[in-house]
Design a protein around this motif. Structure first.
Motif, PDB file in Angstrom:
ATOM      1  N   PRO A   1      47.241  53.454  42.000  1.00 48.72           N
ATOM      2  CA  PRO A   1      47.182  54.892  41.694  1.00 48.72           C
ATOM      3  C   PRO A   1      47.422  55.251  40.229  1.00 48.72           C
ATOM      4  N   THR A   2      48.187  54.440  39.515  1.00 50.52           N
ATOM      5  CA  THR A   2      48.545  54.794  38.134  1.00 50.52           C
ATOM      6  C   THR A   2      47.979  53.831  37.088  1.00 50.52           C
ATOM      7  N   GLN A   3      47.412  52.737  37.517  1.00 47.66           N
ATOM      8  CA  GLN A   3      46.926  51.733  36.578  1.00 47.66           C
ATOM      9  C   GLN A   3      45.671  52.213  35.845  1.00 47.66           C
ATOM     10  N   ALA A   4      45.497  51.750  34.612  1.00 46.32           N
ATOM     11  CA  ALA A   4      44.262  52.014  33.876  1.00 46.32           C
ATOM     12  C   ALA A   4      43.132  51.208  34.511  1.00 46.32           C
ATOM     13  N   ILE A   5      41.980  51.821  34.653  1.00 44.19           N
ATOM     14  CA  ILE A   5      40.812  51.126  35.213  1.00 44.19           C
ATOM     15  C   ILE A   5      39.648  51.280  34.241  1.00 44.19           C
ATOM     16  N   TYR A   6      39.023  50.145  33.907  1.00 44.02           N
ATOM     17  CA  TYR A   6      37.868  50.131  33.010  1.00 44.02           C
ATOM     18  C   TYR A   6      36.683  49.511  33.737  1.00 44.02           C
ATOM     19  N   PHE A   7      35.516  50.086  33.510  1.00 48.72           N
ATOM     20  CA  PHE A   7      34.280  49.621  34.148  1.00 48.72           C
ATOM     21  C   PHE A   7      33.305  49.256  33.040  1.00 48.72           C
ATOM     22  N   LYS A   8      33.147  47.947  32.800  1.00 44.62           N
ATOM     23  CA  LYS A   8      32.176  47.436  31.815  1.00 44.62           C
ATOM     24  C   LYS A   8      30.833  47.268  32.502  1.00 44.62           C
ATOM     25  N   GLU A   9      29.838  47.959  32.022  1.00 45.61           N
ATOM     26  CA  GLU A   9      28.513  47.933  32.625  1.00 45.61           C
ATOM     27  C   GLU A   9      27.912  46.535  32.570  1.00 45.61           C
ATOM     28  N   GLY A  10      27.378  46.085  33.708  1.00 45.99           N
ATOM     29  CA  GLY A  10      26.700  44.794  33.776  1.00 45.99           C
ATOM     30  C   GLY A  10      25.193  44.971  33.844  1.00 45.99           C
ATOM     31  N   ASN A  11      24.475  43.881  33.884  1.00 52.05           N
ATOM     32  CA  ASN A  11      23.014  43.980  33.899  1.00 52.05           C
ATOM     33  C   ASN A  11      22.482  44.630  35.170  1.00 52.05           C
ATOM     34  N   HIS A  12      23.234  44.533  36.292  1.00 50.48           N
ATOM     35  CA  HIS A  12      22.776  45.196  37.509  1.00 50.48           C
ATOM     36  C   HIS A  12      22.944  46.712  37.407  1.00 50.48           C
ATOM     37  N   GLU A  13      23.990  47.189  36.759  1.00 53.51           N
ATOM     38  CA  GLU A  13      24.104  48.626  36.514  1.00 53.51           C
ATOM     39  C   GLU A  13      23.040  49.104  35.526  1.00 53.51           C
ATOM     40  N   VAL A  14      22.676  48.243  34.567  1.00 54.05           N
ATOM     41  CA  VAL A  14      21.617  48.590  33.613  1.00 54.05           C
ATOM     42  C   VAL A  14      20.303  48.834  34.341  1.00 54.05           C
ATOM     43  N   ARG A  15      20.150  48.259  35.534  1.00 56.21           N
ATOM     44  CA  ARG A  15      18.942  48.491  36.326  1.00 56.21           C
ATOM     45  C   ARG A  15      18.654  49.978  36.515  1.00 56.21           C
ATOM     46  N   TRP A  16      19.726  50.777  36.641  1.00 59.32           N
ATOM     47  CA  TRP A  16      19.524  52.206  36.854  1.00 59.32           C
ATOM     48  C   TRP A  16      18.824  52.846  35.657  1.00 59.32           C
ATOM     49  N   ARG A  17      19.291  52.541  34.446  1.00 62.58           N
ATOM     50  CA  ARG A  17      18.674  53.110  33.255  1.00 62.58           C
ATOM     51  C   ARG A  17      17.232  52.615  33.104  1.00 62.58           C
ATOM     52  N   ARG A  18      17.004  51.360  33.393  1.00 69.41           N
ATOM     53  CA  ARG A  18      15.645  50.821  33.297  1.00 69.41           C
ATOM     54  C   ARG A  18      14.735  51.452  34.354  1.00 69.41           C
ATOM     55  N   TYR A  19      15.292  51.753  35.512  1.00 67.36           N
ATOM     56  CA  TYR A  19      14.535  52.427  36.571  1.00 67.36           C
ATOM     57  C   TYR A  19      14.077  53.805  36.088  1.00 67.36           C
ATOM     58  N   LEU A  20      15.001  54.533  35.439  1.00 66.81           N
ATOM     59  CA  LEU A  20      14.627  55.846  34.895  1.00 66.81           C
ATOM     60  C   LEU A  20      13.587  55.719  33.796  1.00 66.81           C
ATOM     61  N   MET A  21      13.681  54.671  32.983  1.00 66.21           N
ATOM     62  CA  MET A  21      12.685  54.452  31.933  1.00 66.21           C
ATOM     63  C   MET A  21      11.286  54.318  32.534  1.00 66.21           C
ATOM     64  N   ARG A  22      11.219  53.643  33.679  1.00 65.77           N
ATOM     65  CA  ARG A  22       9.920  53.426  34.322  1.00 65.77           C
ATOM     66  C   ARG A  22       9.443  54.650  35.088  1.00 65.77           C
ATOM     67  N   LYS A  23      10.358  55.294  35.805  1.00 69.18           N
ATOM     68  CA  LYS A  23       9.976  56.333  36.755  1.00 69.18           C
ATOM     69  C   LYS A  23      10.137  57.759  36.240  1.00 69.18           C
ATOM     70  N   ALA A  24      11.148  57.996  35.412  1.00 69.72           N
ATOM     71  CA  ALA A  24      11.421  59.368  34.974  1.00 69.72           C
ATOM     72  C   ALA A  24      12.009  59.386  33.570  1.00 69.72           C
ATOM     73  N   PRO A  25      11.273  58.921  32.562  1.00 71.88           N
ATOM     74  CA  PRO A  25      11.822  58.875  31.201  1.00 71.88           C
ATOM     75  C   PRO A  25      12.197  60.250  30.661  1.00 71.88           C
ATOM     76  N   GLU A  26      11.633  61.316  31.229  1.00 73.86           N
ATOM     77  CA  GLU A  26      11.918  62.667  30.736  1.00 73.86           C
ATOM     78  C   GLU A  26      13.378  63.073  30.961  1.00 73.86           C
ATOM     79  N   VAL A  27      14.052  62.459  31.915  1.00 70.64           N
ATOM     80  CA  VAL A  27      15.416  62.894  32.249  1.00 70.64           C
ATOM     81  C   VAL A  27      16.475  61.885  31.816  1.00 70.64           C
ATOM     82  N   ILE A  28      16.061  60.782  31.188  1.00 71.30           N
ATOM     83  CA  ILE A  28      17.002  59.695  30.932  1.00 71.30           C
ATOM     84  C   ILE A  28      18.132  60.109  29.991  1.00 71.30           C
TER      85      ILE A  28
END
Length: 336
Positions: free
Chosen positions: A176-203
């Motif tokens: 509940p009180t610990q610091a939590i950090y989320f370092k983006e990995g290549n699988h999370e990068v898939r989301w941005r690449r998906y938008l690049m392909r499908k909806a670059p207007e909203v990226i």
């Protein structure tokens, strides 16, 4: 030697000193326009500029002003003054020095996690009273955002997002009180690449950034983009995809050959280490951390022969630099 004309020479030297990056022709044109009374012609003004800079030929180079000379290959026509480079700069995230004990989790691949090993890793962190949880990328799988062939029966993106938010809710209940950090990995990068392909207007719209969709602010989780280099004191931290390749039998050794410094990565789903000492006695420690996902995905049904479950704990000394790395492997319910 150039014929004496003290006023013209003095003014030419002044212009050369004040405009060192302006090409000879342009500077002479300005000089002649400003002071036509000092020069018989434009070519006279130009010759004095070239003479002062040492550009008037080999015969006169030794006579030129030593303090104002420029090299023979010095191109005064080109300057990048005022130009903004669009080249990306490496950005670095430094873990706060107040943090002393980090639970390091990588490659969970929600919702394809291995429940037993994930719970064992979390329980280990709870018992050790860690003050930081580091999610080192590929926490999500993002299967349907991949460019690879997809089975429509697999979990859709909406389900993965809801599942991940539920995981964060449970994680916050345990820590509940610990610091939590989320370092983006290549699988999370898939989301941005998906938008690049499908909806670059909203990226570029904040509402479509993955950290916003996952409501990380609500869970008080700090988001770190994939292309950031992270540091726990002198220990460098990457997800692992930042260096192309790097797998094989001994991923830690391959990583050492690429980084040549203290570093840890996930991504390769394998627990490994490489400790080297150079001729000066400097020790370099490199680690590869195991995964917490299913070892037998459909696309890699014999993956268990290469991968292993694991996590790590990093203890940082009070000086904020030195560290102790505990690379843990999980096998048949035991933390090794």
């Amino acid at each position: 030697m150039i014929k004496a004309n003290n006023g013209a020479i003095k003014k030419a030297r002044e212009y050369v000193k004040n405009y060192p990056k302006v090409k000879d022709y342009t500077l002479a044109k300005k000089l002649y326009t400003d002071y036509p009374q000092l020069f018989a012609s434009f070519e006279s003004a130009r010759y004095r500029i070239r003479y002062i800079r040492g550009h008037a030929g080999d015969t006169h180079r030794e006579e030129a002003s030593k303090d104002l000379q420029t090299p023979l290959n010095y191109d005064t026509r080109n300057t990048f003054t005022g130009f903004t480079s669009l080249a990306p700069k490496l950005q670095i995230f430094n873990l706060p020095t107040s943090i002393r004990k980090v639970l390091f989790l990588s490659d969970i691949h929600l919702p394809y996690q291995d429940n037993d090993t994930l719970l064992e890793a979390l329980e280990f962190g709870r018992k050790e009273k860690v003050d930081c949880i580091w999610l080192n990328g590929d926490i999500m799988d993002m299967f349907q955002a991949s460019v690879h062939e997809k089975l429509p029966s697999k979990a859709d993106i909406r389900y993965e997002i809801d599942f991940t938010k539920d995981f964060f809710k449970r994680l916050r209940k345990i820590f509940p009180t610990q610091a939590i950090y989320f370092k983006e990995g290549n699988h999370e990068v898939r989301w941005r690449r998906y938008l690049m392909r499908k909806a670059p207007e909203v990226i570029e719209m904040a509402e479509f950034h993955l950290e916003e969709i996952l409501q990380l602010n609500f869970f008080k989780i700090h988001w770190i983009p994939n292309d950031f280099l992270c540091k726990f004191g002198k220990l460098n931290v990457i997800h692992g995809n930042e260096f192309k390749g790097g797998g094989g039998i001994h991923p830690a050794r391959v990583l050492y050959n690429k980084a040549k410094t203290d570093i840890v990565a996930g991504d390769k789903h394998k627990t490994d280490k490489s400790i080297t000492t150079d001729i000066d006695g400097k020790v370099t420690q490199v680690f590869s951390v195991g995964c917490l996902c299913d070892l037998n995905p459909e696309y890699f049904i014999m993956g268990h022969t290469q991968w292993n479950h694991g996590f790590a704990m990093v203890e940082l000394d009070s000086n904020g630099e030195d560290f102790q790395f505990h690379n843990k492997r999980i096998h048949k319910g035991k933390i090794l």
